[in-house]
Motif scaffolding. Structure first.
Motif, PDB file in Angstrom:
ATOM      1  N   HIS A 111      15.159 -17.934  40.016  1.00 19.12           N
ATOM      2  CA  HIS A 111      16.589 -18.240  39.955  1.00 19.12           C
ATOM      3  C   HIS A 111      17.200 -18.061  38.568  1.00 19.12           C
ATOM      4  CE1 HIS A 111      19.526 -20.782  42.660  1.00 19.12           C
ATOM      5  NE2 HIS A 111      20.040 -19.627  42.291  1.00 19.12           N
ATOM      6  N   HIS A 136      17.227 -28.122  43.698  1.00 21.32           N
ATOM      7  CA  HIS A 136      17.325 -28.439  42.264  1.00 21.32           C
ATOM      8  C   HIS A 136      18.722 -28.100  41.736  1.00 21.32           C
ATOM      9  CE1 HIS A 136      13.218 -27.040  43.302  1.00 21.32           C
ATOM     10  NE2 HIS A 136      12.856 -28.143  42.662  1.00 21.32           N
ATOM     11  N   ASP A 138      19.248 -26.912  38.557  1.00 21.36           N
ATOM     12  CA  ASP A 138      19.134 -25.778  37.629  1.00 21.36           C
ATOM     13  C   ASP A 138      20.176 -25.835  36.518  1.00 21.36           C
ATOM     14  OD1 ASP A 138      17.079 -25.033  39.303  1.00 21.36           O
ATOM     15  OD2 ASP A 138      18.140 -23.338  40.218  1.00 21.36           O
ATOM     16  N   ASN A 140      19.576 -27.677  33.526  1.00 26.35           N
ATOM     17  CA  ASN A 140      19.004 -28.099  32.247  1.00 26.35           C
ATOM     18  C   ASN A 140      19.517 -27.210  31.135  1.00 26.35           C
ATOM     19  OD1 ASN A 140      17.117 -30.386  32.350  1.00 26.35           O
ATOM     20  ND2 ASN A 140      16.052 -29.159  33.899  1.00 26.35           N
ATOM     21  N   SER A 147      10.220 -28.662  31.330  1.00 24.68           N
ATOM     22  CA  SER A 147       9.285 -27.584  31.638  1.00 24.68           C
ATOM     23  C   SER A 147       9.454 -26.384  30.696  1.00 24.68           C
ATOM     24  CB  SER A 147       9.489 -27.118  33.083  1.00 24.68           C
ATOM     25  OG  SER A 147      10.771 -26.525  33.232  1.00 24.68           O
ATOM     26  N   GLY A 152      15.271 -23.191  35.565  1.00 21.26           N
ATOM     27  CA  GLY A 152      15.885 -24.516  35.663  1.00 21.26           C
ATOM     28  C   GLY A 152      17.144 -24.651  34.819  1.00 21.26           C
ATOM     29  N   GLU A 194      19.584 -33.780  33.782  1.00 22.68           N
ATOM     30  CA  GLU A 194      20.531 -33.032  34.627  1.00 22.68           C
ATOM     31  C   GLU A 194      21.547 -33.968  35.273  1.00 22.68           C
ATOM     32  OE1 GLU A 194      18.472 -29.192  36.429  1.00 22.68           O
ATOM     33  OE2 GLU A 194      17.439 -31.006  37.102  1.00 22.68           O
ATOM     34  N   ASP A 242      14.330 -22.675  48.377  1.00 21.35           N
ATOM     35  CA  ASP A 242      13.688 -23.995  48.395  1.00 21.35           C
ATOM     36  C   ASP A 242      14.640 -25.116  48.821  1.00 21.35           C
ATOM     37  OD1 ASP A 242      15.030 -25.031  46.076  1.00 21.35           O
ATOM     38  OD2 ASP A 242      13.430 -24.364  44.742  1.00 21.35           O
TER      39      ASP A 242
HETATM   40  N1  LIG Z   1      15.171 -22.509  40.601  1.00 21.70           N
HETATM   41  C1  LIG Z   1      14.295 -23.480  40.714  1.00 21.70           C
HETATM   42  N2  LIG Z   1      13.454 -23.507  41.705  1.00 21.70           N
HETATM   43  N3  LIG Z   1      14.298 -24.421  39.750  1.00 21.70           N
HETATM   44  C2  LIG Z   1      13.408 -25.533  39.669  1.00 21.70           C
HETATM   45  C3  LIG Z   1      13.650 -26.334  38.414  1.00 21.70           C
HETATM   46  C4  LIG Z   1      12.747 -27.506  38.302  1.00 21.70           C
HETATM   47  C5  LIG Z   1      12.982 -28.396  37.090  1.00 21.70           C
HETATM   48  N4  LIG Z   1      14.239 -29.075  37.178  1.00 21.70           N
HETATM   49  C6  LIG Z   1      12.908 -27.623  35.798  1.00 21.70           C
HETATM   50  O1  LIG Z   1      13.903 -27.496  35.106  1.00 21.70           O
HETATM   51  O2  LIG Z   1      11.866 -27.099  35.457  1.00 21.70           O
END
Ligand SMILES: NC(=[NH2+])NCCC[C@H](N)C(=O)O
Ligand SMILES: [Mn+2]
Ligand SMILES: [Mn+2]
Length: 317
Positions: A111, A136, A138, A140, A147, A152, A194, A242
């Motif tokens: 993503h 999520h 996304d 951040n 991570s 994200g 977030e 997801d």
């Molecule tokens: N596009 C996705 N599946 N993102 C998952 C992000 C999971 C988590 N919030 C992160 O920043 O690592």
């Protein structure tokens, strides 16, 4: 049901843009998503709905995948350079497709490419609103991510949140999105940092709680009322597979229990289609290598294809 008229794509032309890229997260295999989806007959499925299709492979001669690393840089994120460069290429392809009156369907890949597609949609038409369908948020920033995975972070880049914290590789990204033109549906795994951003910027968000409480139909209506009250602005639909429950969509990198049923997931795409306002679409995070069985692959790839068909006007009757 009568055929939908797509107000921003009256000539019914679509560009299927492959984004075989996994650098926004550590797991291998998501770069194979586009290949599996195309091999399942996706282009034919879209053209059968009356769209003139063109498949574009803008990353074809790039070597980003081989440059992937699992180290955080001094900004606290991984693979900034390749994510940024890959996004720039996708961004240009999406923008060029929109200029050619093609509806871009970008097939990921992870993503992180949302940075590319949403920013392109907004450069094409600044009134565009964004529906982000995902477990999520996304959203951040390099300051909040634990991570360091850039898949994200795409939303914060497009909104321009904590801009000073971004690696300079992302200087090219236009941050044209306004928080009131973005809405989330399907959330159930949102990091503390977030949540704070969502509250501070007042971003409308509908979690699985809201879907259980009001039903998916009402939630979509409420979501559109927030970002597109008069139903006149173009819609960019960014669909992370997801969002749908892992029992239906198992082959994806960051599974979270308690998701949308397959029908709820497809209904979102169908309702967006019914507005006639769909202008661009992403279908991301299909990872065939994370399947434990052949059936897992088939379920996930079929769901990804079905999201595309529903968004492009397939009706059940
Ligand atoms: N596009 C996705 N599946 N993102 C998952 C992000 C999971 C988590 N919030 C992160 O920043 O690592
Ligand atoms: Mn997700
Ligand atoms: Mn996502």
């Amino acid at each position: 049901m009568t055929e939908i008229e797509y107000k921003f794509h009256t000539s019914r032309k679509a560009a299927i843009i492959t984004a075989p890229f996994s650098g926004g997260q550590p797991k291998g295999g998501v770069e194979l998503g586009p290949e599996y989806i195309l091999n399942a007959g996706f282009e034919k499925q879209i053209s059968s709905l009356g769209w003139e299709t063109e498949v574009k492979h803008p990353l074809q001669h790039t070597t980003f995948e081989s440059m992937k690393s699992n180290e955080k840089d001094k900004y606290g994120v991984k693979n900034s350079k390749i994510v940024s460069e890959c996004c720039k290429i996708i961004h240009d392809t999406v923008k060029e497709s929109l200029s050619n009156e093609q509806l871009p369907i970008t097939i990921g890949g992870d993503h992180s490419i949302g940075t590319a597609t949403v920013s392109a949609a907004l450069e094409h038409n600044e009134d565009t609103c964004v529906l982000w369908i995902d477990a999520h948020a996304d959203i951040n920033t390099p300051l909040t991510t634990e991570s360091g995975n850039l898949h994200g972070c795409p939303i914060s880049f497009i909104l321009g949140i904590d801009k000073h914290s971004y690696p300079p590789d992302f200087d090219w990204v236009p941050s044209k999105l306004k928080p009131n033109k973005l809405v989330f549906i399907g959330l159930r795994d949102v990091d503390e940092g977030e949540k704070k951003i969502l509250r501070e910027h007042n971003v409308p968000a509908f979690s699985m709680y809201h879907i259980d409480k009001y039903g998916i139909g009402k939630v979509i209506e409420m979501a559109l009322d927030k970002v597109n009250p008069d139903r006149k602005f173009p819609i960019h639909l960014s669909y992370d597979v997801d969002a749908i429950d892992p029992s239906f969509v198992p082959a994806t990198g960051t599974r979270v229990e308690g998701g949308l049923s397959l029908r709820e997931g497809l209904f979102i795409a169908e309702e967006v289609a019914q507005t006639g306002l769909l202008s661009s679409l992403d279908i991301v995070e299909t990872n065939p290598l994370l399947a434990e069985t052949e059936e897992h692959i088939l379920d996930t790839v079929s769901a990804a294809c079905a999201i595309g068909r529903c968004a492009l006007g397939q009706t059940l009757l």
